[in-house]
Design a protein around this motif. Sequence first.
Motif, PDB file in Angstrom:
ATOM      1  N   GLY A   1       0.775  -1.225   0.000  1.00  0.00           N
ATOM      2  CA  GLY A   1       0.000   0.000   0.000  1.00  0.00           C
ATOM      3  C   GLY A   1       0.808   1.277   0.000  1.00  0.00           C
ATOM      4  N   PRO A   2       0.102   2.400   0.098  1.00  0.00           N
ATOM      5  CA  PRO A   2       0.761   3.717   0.039  1.00  0.00           C
ATOM      6  C   PRO A   2       1.614   3.969   1.274  1.00  0.00           C
ATOM      7  N   THR A   3       2.537   4.874   1.114  1.00  0.00           N
ATOM      8  CA  THR A   3       3.414   5.251   2.224  1.00  0.00           C
ATOM      9  C   THR A   3       2.729   6.300   3.101  1.00  0.00           C
ATOM     10  N   LYS A   4       3.253   6.475   4.295  1.00  0.00           N
ATOM     11  CA  LYS A   4       2.697   7.487   5.188  1.00  0.00           C
ATOM     12  C   LYS A   4       2.941   8.888   4.652  1.00  0.00           C
ATOM     13  N   GLU A   5       4.018   9.058   3.899  1.00  0.00           N
ATOM     14  CA  GLU A   5       4.349  10.372   3.371  1.00  0.00           C
ATOM     15  C   GLU A   5       3.429  10.793   2.231  1.00  0.00           C
ATOM     16  N   ASP A   6       2.993   9.830   1.406  1.00  0.00           N
ATOM     17  CA  ASP A   6       2.151  10.141   0.243  1.00  0.00           C
ATOM     18  C   ASP A   6       1.131   9.027   0.073  1.00  0.00           C
ATOM     19  N   ALA A   7      -0.118   9.301   0.415  1.00  0.00           N
ATOM     20  CA  ALA A   7      -1.175   8.284   0.346  1.00  0.00           C
ATOM     21  C   ALA A   7      -1.602   7.971  -1.079  1.00  0.00           C
ATOM     22  N   THR A   8      -1.143   8.756  -2.048  1.00  0.00           N
ATOM     23  CA  THR A   8      -1.541   8.530  -3.438  1.00  0.00           C
ATOM     24  C   THR A   8      -0.596   7.584  -4.168  1.00  0.00           C
ATOM     25  N   ILE A   9       0.497   7.201  -3.551  1.00  0.00           N
ATOM     26  CA  ILE A   9       1.492   6.356  -4.214  1.00  0.00           C
ATOM     27  C   ILE A   9       1.289   4.896  -3.812  1.00  0.00           C
ATOM     28  N   THR A  10       1.174   4.046  -4.785  1.00  0.00           N
ATOM     29  CA  THR A  10       1.179   2.610  -4.561  1.00  0.00           C
ATOM     30  C   THR A  10       2.613   2.121  -4.698  1.00  0.00           C
ATOM     31  N   VAL A  11       3.153   1.576  -3.633  1.00  0.00           N
ATOM     32  CA  VAL A  11       4.555   1.168  -3.665  1.00  0.00           C
ATOM     33  C   VAL A  11       4.759   0.061  -4.689  1.00  0.00           C
ATOM     34  N   VAL A  12       3.956  -1.001  -4.579  1.00  0.00           N
ATOM     35  CA  VAL A  12       4.032  -2.116  -5.530  1.00  0.00           C
ATOM     36  C   VAL A  12       2.626  -2.640  -5.789  1.00  0.00           C
ATOM     37  N   LYS A  13       2.289  -2.808  -7.046  1.00  0.00           N
ATOM     38  CA  LYS A  13       1.070  -3.516  -7.431  1.00  0.00           C
ATOM     39  C   LYS A  13       1.392  -4.377  -8.650  1.00  0.00           C
ATOM     40  N   LEU A  14       1.350  -5.686  -8.454  1.00  0.00           N
ATOM     41  CA  LEU A  14       1.624  -6.620  -9.534  1.00  0.00           C
ATOM     42  C   LEU A  14       0.434  -7.566  -9.666  1.00  0.00           C
ATOM     43  N   VAL A  15      -0.092  -7.701 -10.869  1.00  0.00           N
ATOM     44  CA  VAL A  15      -1.186  -8.630 -11.143  1.00  0.00           C
ATOM     45  C   VAL A  15      -0.764  -9.504 -12.313  1.00  0.00           C
ATOM     46  N   VAL A  16      -0.678 -10.814 -12.078  1.00  0.00           N
ATOM     47  CA  VAL A  16      -0.256 -11.762 -13.111  1.00  0.00           C
ATOM     48  C   VAL A  16      -1.344 -12.807 -13.290  1.00  0.00           C
ATOM     49  N   ASP A  17      -1.902 -12.888 -14.498  1.00  0.00           N
ATOM     50  CA  ASP A  17      -2.859 -13.939 -14.841  1.00  0.00           C
ATOM     51  C   ASP A  17      -2.107 -15.076 -15.524  1.00  0.00           C
TER      52      ASP A  17
ATOM     53  N   ARG B   1       0.665 -13.336 -17.949  1.00  0.00           N
ATOM     54  CA  ARG B   1       0.532 -11.965 -18.475  1.00  0.00           C
ATOM     55  C   ARG B   1       0.359 -10.972 -17.334  1.00  0.00           C
ATOM     56  N   LEU B   2       1.229  -9.966 -17.306  1.00  0.00           N
ATOM     57  CA  LEU B   2       1.107  -8.869 -16.353  1.00  0.00           C
ATOM     58  C   LEU B   2       0.059  -7.882 -16.833  1.00  0.00           C
ATOM     59  N   ARG B   3      -0.753  -7.378 -15.904  1.00  0.00           N
ATOM     60  CA  ARG B   3      -1.716  -6.332 -16.248  1.00  0.00           C
ATOM     61  C   ARG B   3      -1.938  -5.423 -15.037  1.00  0.00           C
TER      62      ARG B   3
ATOM     63  N   ALA C   1       5.761   1.974  -7.777  1.00  0.00           N
ATOM     64  CA  ALA C   1       5.634   3.420  -7.579  1.00  0.00           C
ATOM     65  C   ALA C   1       4.743   3.969  -8.692  1.00  0.00           C
ATOM     66  N   LYS C   2       5.241   4.872  -9.513  1.00  0.00           N
ATOM     67  CA  LYS C   2       4.422   5.432 -10.597  1.00  0.00           C
ATOM     68  C   LYS C   2       4.815   4.893 -11.965  1.00  0.00           C
ATOM     69  N   ILE C   3       5.610   3.835 -11.972  1.00  0.00           N
ATOM     70  CA  ILE C   3       6.088   3.263 -13.239  1.00  0.00           C
ATOM     71  C   ILE C   3       5.229   2.060 -13.607  1.00  0.00           C
ATOM     72  N   ASP C   4       4.610   2.107 -14.770  1.00  0.00           N
ATOM     73  CA  ASP C   4       3.796   0.982 -15.244  1.00  0.00           C
ATOM     74  C   ASP C   4       4.699  -0.176 -15.638  1.00  0.00           C
ATOM     75  N   ILE C   5       4.258  -1.387 -15.277  1.00  0.00           N
ATOM     76  CA  ILE C   5       5.005  -2.603 -15.585  1.00  0.00           C
ATOM     77  C   ILE C   5       4.146  -3.494 -16.470  1.00  0.00           C
ATOM     78  N   THR C   6       4.681  -3.918 -17.605  1.00  0.00           N
ATOM     79  CA  THR C   6       3.966  -4.818 -18.501  1.00  0.00           C
ATOM     80  C   THR C   6       4.899  -5.957 -18.913  1.00  0.00           C
ATOM     81  N   GLY C   7       4.309  -7.032 -19.403  1.00  0.00           N
ATOM     82  CA  GLY C   7       5.121  -8.148 -19.875  1.00  0.00           C
ATOM     83  C   GLY C   7       4.325  -9.432 -19.949  1.00  0.00           C
ATOM     84  N   SER C   8       4.829 -10.378 -20.724  1.00  0.00           N
ATOM     85  CA  SER C   8       4.171 -11.672 -20.901  1.00  0.00           C
ATOM     86  C   SER C   8       5.222 -12.748 -21.074  1.00  0.00           C
TER      87      SER C   8
END
Length: 268
Positions: A207-223, A240-242, A247-254
Motif C-alpha cells: 500500500g501507500p506510504t505514510k508520506e504520500d497516500a496517493t502512491i502505490t509502492v508495488v502492485k503486480l497482477v499476473v494472470d 501476463r502482467l496487467r 511506484a508510478k512506473i507501469d510494468i507490462t510483460g508476458s
Amino acid sequence: DRRDGGNLGSFHLDLGFKAPNGLGLLLDASVLRGGGYLYADPANNEYAGAFELLLFGKFGIKAIGVLTTRPNDWSLLLLIFIQFPIPTPAPGFTVFGVGGLIGVQHGIDLAQLIAGMKTKAFDDILFPDNPVGDAPRILNRLRTVFPLTPRAFTIGPMFDMGWGTPKRIVFIRVGLLIQMANVFGSGDGEFAFSQIVLIGQLRVEIGPTKEDATITVVKLVVDIVGFWDLDKKRYGFIARLRDSKIAKIDITGSLAVWGEYGDKPRFL
C-alpha cells in the motif's frame, strides 16, 4: 403501429405488461451482508443466478450457476466458493477460501480463456468480489469461456490463498479444471480425458506510504493459464502482467511456452 381504422385514427396503440427477466436483491446489515440475482429466459430455456452471503465479513458462501433445459437434453454450469480464513503451518500464509466448478455438458474454450486474460476474465472466474452486483457480466463471461459441449463433463477445485499479517499483501488464486468427453448419453466415442487447464492469478499489493497516500509502492497482477490438450496433443503455459506498477512506473510483460507432440512435434 400504423393501420386503417386504428384506435388513434391512422395509428393503433396497444398497451401490455412485459414481465421482467431478471430480479436482484441486496442485503447490507452490520452482521450479515449478501444478496441474490435470478435471470430467466424461457424462450432459450435458460435460467441463471448468483447468490452471496457473508457473515461478520469473514465467513461466507458465493454461488453462480446457469441451467439450460431443452427437450430430452439439459446442461448445468455451477461455481461455488466458500470463504473462511484457515491459518497454515507456513508463517504468514492463510487459506482464505475454497471452491470449485462443475460443468455438466459444458467444456472449456481455451482460446476464449486466453483472450479473456486481456479483459480481466479471471477476476470473474476465480473468487469474484461481487458475484451478485456483477452477475450479468459474469454470466455472459461464463457462457463464453465454458460453452455448451454435448456429452462433456468439466470439474475442478479452486483455492484462494495469501500471505501477510495483519494486512494481506500476496493474493494467490488458482483452479485446476479437468474436461472429460463422452460422459453422458449415447453416441459415438468412448469416455476419455479431453483437456486439463490450470488457471491462476497472483497479485501483490503493498500500500501507500505514510508520506504520500496517493502512491502505490508495488502492485503486480499476473494472470496465468497452463493447459494440456490431449485431443490435439498440445500443451502450453501463458503468464501476463496487467494493471501493474512499481511506484508510478507501469510494468507490462508476458511469457508464453507452447508445444505440440505426436507425428510432428514442435516447441516455441
